[in-house]
Write an enzyme that holds these catalytic residues in place. Structure first.
Site, short mmCIF file in Angstrom:
data_model
loop_
_atom_site.label_atom_id
_atom_site.label_comp_id
_atom_site.label_asym_id
_atom_site.label_seq_id
_atom_site.Cartn_x
_atom_site.Cartn_y
_atom_site.Cartn_z
CB SER A 77 -6.71 9.66 -2.20
OG SER A 77 -6.97 8.36 -2.66
CB CYS A 124 -8.34 0.46 -2.26
SG CYS A 124 -8.49 0.49 -0.46
CE LYS A 176 1.42 7.50 1.61
NZ LYS A 176 0.48 7.48 0.49
CB CYS A 185 -0.96 -0.02 1.19
SG CYS A 185 -2.25 -1.28 1.02
#
Length: 558
Positions: free
Chosen positions: A468, A191, A121, A119
């Site tokens: 995002s 996601c 970072k 995910c």
């Protein structure tokens, strides 16, 4: 072997004793020692299953004659951190992740590394470490989440974020929202859309540091476990041939990755992470290079949040390798670069094929002749700002509006949800940059609220923070210089007129030089919001977003 300095010879008897205390045999000690950086935890859906990925990696290492040694790193869930002070720590965690992998690999001299992120970072942090250490390494991600279903349509996490705005606009009931919460994220994985995590996992593959399939094979498929075993076996081949990350991640490889970025319509956060990764290899990748590649690379995949498709669809259509093959055939990517397969890219692409031209369009029929990301300048962002132009409604590409100014994300989202933002407004959120935030929070809550309330075609948003990968609409972030550094965004006032022209890559505050001079005279730099702990140190050392928001020792940098 690199590990010999820790395990071989008379003087290393104590080290061997410590290894044997963990049940490791002489035979295992004599083999190459492979460190596995595992970012599994029970907070991040993209990481909750990484223990299984790591077990498969270990199997591959053992099959190829190595000894796996696992260690852990941290990982922040951006979705859970969104909309409160926790998001200040997300981007800042990238540097800690890179540092922690460096520390473990220097304290314990591994012969090779397998890096297991998934995910936001965590992926760039581990890539930074790989290039900093420059020992043979393979990255294997945990894979994307499957898409949910709600009322017969696809749904993902962004569907839920935007649903909050729909509830406020009376377009959805609380009961429907409760059902959507249950259906939108059906299981483990990053996601499902082309958000930052999947963007970086795809770019890892395009850069050559992840095996073919790394970016798109779903988390729940057996093919992901098989790929993890291959990663374990492949690192042993790289060790035997002494092929290191800097042999692979050359400037030409970074150009390939940026071309894939533009073709896929990836997250604007790649503009922060790719330069930071390249810097660890001693390479300069700046906003101008993104701009140049965007200008010549068509946008051929329309993935959530910009379009209807998701990572599982991209995978079924041929994945990153099929995209790369099309770019190579169009003269937009270099097939001569080396990859972690041990082969040049052209060899990897021999069997790549597009199986669904609706998901991966041909270059002659793109969604746009330009890449998914645009670099915006003008007097509001002389050092640059970033917009995901592939997710902007055509009606908002050129826009002149009235500024509504907020000095924090919280005050902006309150105004949006209270109905105080009107069509024709341009929301300005400042003091949320790398230094001013500190930590450069993502602004998914306000952009999703605007989209859910139907205002994304009528209201633009500008910030020195970031967005995002799930953001859509005329959302321009990374404004540099940031407000805390005295950038022009610090001097915008309610009622000012701002002109945005994305096709011409400009964004300007329409006030006179005399008025600007008066405002600058009256301005005082704000006091730091956080004065102790990690973020205080981060704020003191972080550079601008235009430089990748990297941290440097200001004293040693002069």
């Amino acid at each position: 072997m690199r590990s010999d300095i820790m395990k071989t010879g008379l003087g290393r008897a104590p080290s061997r004793a410590l290894l044997k205390a963990m049940g490791i045999t002489n035979e295992e000690i004599e083999r190459p020692l492979i460190g596995i950086a595992n970012s599994a935890n029970e907070l991040v859906p993209g990481h909750v299953h990484l223990d299984k990925i790591v077990e498969a990696v270990k199997a591959g290492i053992r099959m190829a004659g190595g000894t796996p040694l696992e260690f852990s790193t941290i990982g922040v869930c951006d979705g859970l951190a969104m909309g409160h002070a926790g998001m200040k720590y997300s981007l800042a965690s990238r540097e800690l992740i890179a540092d922690s992998v460096e520390i473990m690999a220097m304290a314990h001299p591994f012969d090779g590394l397998v890096l297991v992120p998934n995910c936001d970072k965590i992926v760039p942090g581990m890539l930074m470490a790989a290039l900093r250490l420059n020992i043979p390494a393979v990255v294997i991600s945990g894979g994307p989440m499957m898409t949910g279903r709600f009322k017969g349509k696809k749904a993902d996490l962004i569907t839920v974020f935007e649903a909050v705005g729909k509830v406020k606009a009376d377009d959805m009931s609380l009961e429907e929202l409760a059902v959507l919460e249950e259906k939108s994220c059906p299981g483990c994985g990053s996601c499902a859309g082309m958000f930052t995590a999947n963007s970086m996992n795809c770019l890892t593959e395009a850069l050559g540091l992840g095996l073919p399939g790394n970016g798109t094979i779903p988390a729940v498929e057996a093919a992901r476990i098989r790929l993890a075993k291959k990663a374990g076996m492949k690192v042993m081949d790289l060790v035997s041939r002494n092929i290191t990350p800097r042999d692979i991640a050359t400037l030409e490889a970074f150009k390939n990755a940026i071309a894939v970025d533009m073709a896929l319509g990836c997250s604007t956060n790649t503009v922060l992470h790719v330069p930071a990764i390249a810097r660890e290899a001693g390479l300069q990748v700046d906003l101008n290079l993104f701009d140049e590649i965007s200008a010549r690379t068509p946008h051929i995949c329309s993935l959530s949040p910009a379009g209807p498709n998701h990572l599982e669809d991209l995978d079924a259509a041929g994945g990153v390798q099929a995209v790369l093959k099309q770019l190579v055939e169009g003269g937009l990517a270099n097939p001569e670069v080396l990859t972690v397969t041990g082969e040049k890219l052209e060899k990897n692409l021999e069997d790549a094929v597009i199986t669904d031209s609706g998901v991966i369009r041909p270059l002659i029929n793109p969604h746009s002749p330009f890449g998914g990301i645009a670099i915006i300048r003008g007097n509001l962002a002389p050092d640059g700002a970033v917009v995901k132009q592939s997710a902007v409604d055509p009606s908002m590409l050129k826009n002149k509006g009235i500024a509504r100014v907020f000095d924090s994300e919280e005050t902006a989202i309150e105004a949006i949800l209270d109905g105080r933002i009107k069509p024709g407004n341009i929301v300005v959120i400042r003091y949320e940059g790398p230094r001013g935030g500190p930590g450069m929070r993502e602004m998914l809550n306000p952009t999703s609220a605007l989209a859910g309330m139907g205002l994304d075609r009528q209201v633009a948003l500008i910030t020195d923070g970031r967005f995002s990968g799930g953001t859509r609409g005329a959302a321009i972030g990374h404004v540099s210089p940031e407000a805390a550094h005295g950038g022009l965004i610090a001097f915008v006032k309610d009622g000012d007129e701002i002109e945005i022209n994305i096709p011409e890559k400009r964004m300007d505050l329409l006030i006179s030089d005399e008025e600007l001079a008066r405002r600058k005279t009256a301005w005082n730099p704000p006091e730091p919001r956080i004065t102790s702990g990690y973020l205080a140190r981060y704020a003191a050392q972080v550079t601008s977003a235009a430089q990748g928001a990297i941290t440097i020792d200001k004293k040693s940098a002069g």
